[in-house]
Design an enzyme around this catalytic site. Structure first.
Site, short mmCIF file in Angstrom:
data_model
loop_
_atom_site.label_atom_id
_atom_site.label_comp_id
_atom_site.label_asym_id
_atom_site.label_seq_id
_atom_site.Cartn_x
_atom_site.Cartn_y
_atom_site.Cartn_z
N CYS A 53 -6.02 -0.76 3.87
CA CYS A 53 -5.11 -0.07 4.49
C CYS A 53 -5.41 1.39 4.74
O CYS A 53 -4.75 2.06 5.45
CB CYS A 53 -3.85 -0.70 4.24
SG CYS A 53 -3.22 -2.02 4.58
N CYS A 64 -2.46 -1.48 -1.16
CA CYS A 64 -3.73 -1.86 -0.10
C CYS A 64 -4.42 -0.91 0.46
O CYS A 64 -4.19 -0.34 1.37
CB CYS A 64 -3.26 -2.74 0.96
SG CYS A 64 -4.90 -3.24 2.72
#
Ligand SMILES: [Zn+2]
Length: 157
Positions: free
Chosen positions: A80, A77
């Site tokens: 993230c 991600c």
């Protein structure tokens, strides 16, 4: 982080002065705790703590005497990774007032399912053993701190 481990009752932290390992009980995270050997105050954890088991998560959230901020993330991600340094800043500034933990939803799949984590990065605040707020998306540390403040300022009964 290398100098911090979890056990059933709390965090095992190394004293910055003498190196002695001390247990920082989850129920005393907001207290001033002194080293059992040299009596110097132990520093509250100021870095995000990576969790690797659902049992650790459950014990920590149930017993923590300070709000627990959960960063749900996964290695693939991109946002993230962008938010990770912001989360680290929050952990440093909130040391002793809140505990920041990281949950890799690829590793702890059961937690992602239990809390219905459909989109990451997601931040959730747990207080008194349950989730009181959540928010999806990356944002700067200042906004994360404001979110935490709002989450725990509202009385939950
Ligand atoms: Zn010491």
């Amino acid at each position: 982080m290398a100098n911090l481990e979890l056990d059933d009752r709390g965090l095992v932290v190394s004293c910055a002065s003498c190196g002695q390992k001390n247990l920082l009980a989850y129920g005393r995270l907001g207290d001033e705790v002194r080293c059992g050997r040299c009596r110097q105050p132990l520093k509250a954890p100021g870095e995000p703590i990576e969790l690797h088991s659902t049992a650790d998560f459950d014990r920590l959230v149930a017993q923590a005497s300070v709000p627990v901020v959960v960063d749900y993330w996964a290695p693939w991600c991109g946002p993230c990774r962008m938010v990770a340094p912001e989360i680290a800043k929050v952990a440093a500034r909130k040391a002793g007032q809140a505990l920041v933990v990281k949950v890799n939803t690829d590793e702890l799949v059961d937690l992602g399912q239990r809390y219905n984590v459909r989109s990451i990065p997601m931040l959730a605040v747990f207080a008194g053993g349950r989730e009181v707020a959540r928010t999806v998306g990356a944002r700067p540390a200042e906004q994360i701190e404001a979110f935490i403040g709002q989450s725990i300022a509202v009385p939950h009964s």
